[in-house]
Scaffold this active site. Structure first.
Site, PDB file in Angstrom:
ATOM      1  N   ASN A   1      91.437  50.397  68.316  1.00 29.05           N
ATOM      2  CA  ASN A   1      92.824  50.690  67.941  1.00 29.05           C
ATOM      3  C   ASN A   1      92.987  50.746  66.429  1.00 29.05           C
ATOM      4  OD1 ASN A   1      95.922  50.635  68.545  1.00 29.05           O
ATOM      5  ND2 ASN A   1      95.611  48.997  67.051  1.00 29.05           N
ATOM      6  N   GLU A   2      93.515  51.840  65.932  1.00 34.90           N
ATOM      7  CA  GLU A   2      93.958  51.986  64.536  1.00 34.90           C
ATOM      8  C   GLU A   2      92.982  51.423  63.511  1.00 34.90           C
ATOM      9  OE1 GLU A   2      97.947  50.597  63.913  1.00 34.90           O
ATOM     10  OE2 GLU A   2      98.827  52.138  65.180  1.00 34.90           O
TER      11      GLU A   2
ATOM     12  N   TYR B   1     105.766  56.269  64.416  1.00 33.40           N
ATOM     13  CA  TYR B   1     107.043  55.585  64.611  1.00 33.40           C
ATOM     14  C   TYR B   1     108.033  56.140  63.588  1.00 33.40           C
ATOM     15  CZ  TYR B   1     104.313  52.168  67.259  1.00 33.40           C
ATOM     16  OH  TYR B   1     103.484  51.559  68.175  1.00 33.40           O
TER      17      TYR B   1
ATOM     18  N   GLU C   1     100.860  55.680  71.063  1.00 38.05           N
ATOM     19  CA  GLU C   1     101.910  54.834  70.472  1.00 38.05           C
ATOM     20  C   GLU C   1     102.939  55.760  69.832  1.00 38.05           C
ATOM     21  OE1 GLU C   1     101.067  51.443  68.004  1.00 38.05           O
ATOM     22  OE2 GLU C   1      99.162  51.045  69.028  1.00 38.05           O
TER      23      GLU C   1
ATOM     24  N   GLU D   1     101.485  45.015  75.050  1.00 40.91           N
ATOM     25  CA  GLU D   1     100.608  44.332  74.092  1.00 40.91           C
ATOM     26  C   GLU D   1     100.989  42.864  74.025  1.00 40.91           C
ATOM     27  OE1 GLU D   1      99.160  44.586  69.376  1.00 40.91           O
ATOM     28  OE2 GLU D   1     100.652  46.003  70.157  1.00 40.91           O
TER      29      GLU D   1
ATOM     30  N   GLN E   1     107.066  49.659  72.976  1.00 37.26           N
ATOM     31  CA  GLN E   1     106.342  49.073  74.088  1.00 37.26           C
ATOM     32  C   GLN E   1     107.260  48.979  75.299  1.00 37.26           C
ATOM     33  OE1 GLN E   1     104.259  45.495  72.930  1.00 37.26           O
ATOM     34  NE2 GLN E   1     103.377  46.456  71.152  1.00 37.26           N
TER      35      GLN E   1
END
Length: 503
Positions: free
Chosen positions: A171-172, A243, A291, A26, A349
């Protein structure tokens, strides 16, 4: 404190899809600039791609790389990143409060992906843009020629189409922090319209609808249900992101993070299957877990607040400990355990930003602790994933209650006959494991690699000490009559390899 594990090829889950070993690049911090791309670096090729990072990417075993975001994509104009670099505009990136130079864009990424030997996974901007821009990008990337945009690509030096097969529809967009945040109804309609148009241009593409940006979102599951009611027949995957933050010091819970990921996957699958039943679809939708990682996320806001609008700042460059590596290895076990429903996964990432690869601008690149379980799993987890049900003690955690001390998965390579068993001991004491392999007769022990955090849990790899945290080799297991005893060190990730006798 002993454990038992039986491996039997009759209990197959599904093939270990190579796309599970994906990563993510990213435009964030130094992931691109100073990470994969640094013209003038001593290892850089004529395109400005860092050769040392390319070499480590290949060693890591990455299969697919998602680009260009992430939050970044929700305000991105893809046209800014093609054509002569000198003519490209500098823009404000609202996602990460930085200046984007656009010196690296689609064409550079595709050149990098080819050099790294990875499959590109592109995301389109459905935050501030929509159907037409997504179609334009697909035409530029995949149409052979004879149109304005495909000929524009050819004029930029790419005669042949890129043939990108994996595409994320935004995305999101459930997240209020996202530029162009939408309700599930708004996003579902837009994603469906975009999917229909993209498949008119290239029916071979596989599309990913945005799922929730985390299991803890207040709209989790209802978001997936609404979005998939619009898109189920048009997409191939629904995304999941998660995460795990070690910053609160609750190490026992951190080591059990895979328990949460396991529940997350099961709940997304249940929601998708509910929509399938409601709409009478026979096809089972898969998850793109595009992710995931350990991330000291609680440090992010302070990082952003103390910076102005600058280019490629040092941002979210977490130093990963030995414990973090054990957790990452366990998350990979969970992804493999759901090989029947997880078809794509991208660790976020690749370089510098919460990454297995770190660099110094103008200096060397090195492997973080989390590099090793990923690389070894990608190298050896080939074949059919087998269901394992370890019998073991439990321990108490604040976040997840009582959880098993042992987590495992097995992968059987039917072509070679080799068996790989991945095992994490979350406990603070060595764990004897009684391993029953009678379902796969004729195997001999080949290797036992362990990354153990028990002795030095906070150890990290640095530029000065790049190999402080690395796997070490223990005595290979020795099956006797189809059984063998293995000792798993405290707080450790382990890879056990077995091969046919005489191989």
């Amino acid at each position: 404190m002993t454990a038992k594990l039986t491996i039997d090829p009759a209990f197959a889950i599904g093939p270990a899809d190579r796309r599970i070993f994906g990563s993510f690049v990213e435009h964030l911090g130094r992931c691109v600039y100073g990470g994969v791309y640094e013209p003038g670096h001593r290892s850089a090729d004529p395109h400005g791609l860092r050769g040392d990072v390319l070499e480590l990417t290949r060693e890591l075993g990455v299969s697919v790389v998602r680009y260009p975001g992430g939050n970044f994509v929700s305000g991105y104009r893809w046209e800014d990143g093609v054509g002569p670099v000198a003519d490209r505009p500098r823009r404000l990136d609202l996602a990460w409060k930085t200046i984007e130079t656009n010196a690296f864009g689609l064409d550079e990424f595709m050149t990098w992906a080819a050099a790294a030997g990875v499959e590109p996974m592109m995301a389109v901007n459905l935050g501030t843009r929509g159907v037409q821009e997504a179609c334009d990008l697909l035409e530029y990337a995949n149409h052979p020629g004879g149109t304005r945009l495909s000929d524009l690509r050819r004029s930029h030096g790419a005669e042949q189409p890129y043939g990108v097969k994996l595409w994320c529809l935004g995305n999101e967009l459930d997240g209020p922090w996202q530029v162009g945040h939408k309700t599930a109804e708004e996003y579902g309609r837009l994603a469906a319209e975009t999917a229909r148009a993209m498949k008119m241009i290239d029916p071979s593409v596989s599309l990913v609808a945005c799922g929730s940006s985390g299991r803890g979102m207040p709209t989790f599951a209802s978001w997936e249900a609404t979005v998939l009611e619009h898109t189920y027949e048009l997409v191939d995957y629904v995304s999941a992101h998660t995460y795990y933050d070690p910053a609160d010091g609750d190490r026992a819970s951190l080591l059990a993070s895979a328990v949460d990921m396991d529940h997350f996957i099961a709940e997304v699958v249940a929601t998708a299957d509910h929509v399938a039943a409601k709409q009478r679809h026979r096809r089972k939708l898969k998850i793109s877990f595009d992710e995931w990682n350990v991330w000291y996320q609680s440090r992010l806001q302070a990082d952003l607040d103390r910076r102005g609008w600058v280019e490629a700042p040092t941002l979210i460059e977490d130093d990963y400990t030995a414990v973090d590596a054990v957790v990452v290895g366990d998350l990979l076990i969970t992804l493999l355990r759901h090989a029947d429903r997880v078809g794509v996964a991208c660790q976020a990432q690749l370089a510098n930003v919460i990454a297995p690869i770190r660099t110094r601008t103008g200096g060397p690149a090195w492997r973080q602790s989390i590099f090793h379980p990923f690389a070894l799993t990608a190298r050896y987890a080939r074949g059919t994933v087998l269901r394992t049900e370890p019998v073991c003690p439990t321990y108490a955690t604040k976040r997840y209650g009582d959880v098993p001390v042992l987590d495992t998965v097995a992968v059987h390579d039917e072509e070679t006959g080799a068996l790989t068993v991945l095992a994490v001991n979350r406990g603070t004491a060595d764990l004897p494991l009684d391993l029953d392999l009678r379902g796969l007769p004729g195997l001999a022990g080949a290797a036992h690699l362990t990354l153990a955090a028990g002795d030095d849990p906070d150890a990290v790899n640095t530029e000065a000490e790049p190999d402080r945290v690395t796997p070490r080799e223990l005595a290979a297991p020795t099956p006797d009559g189809g059984r063998c005893a293995v000792l798993l060190p405290a707080v450790s990730w382990n890879l056990l390899r077995f091969a046919p006798t005489g191989a």
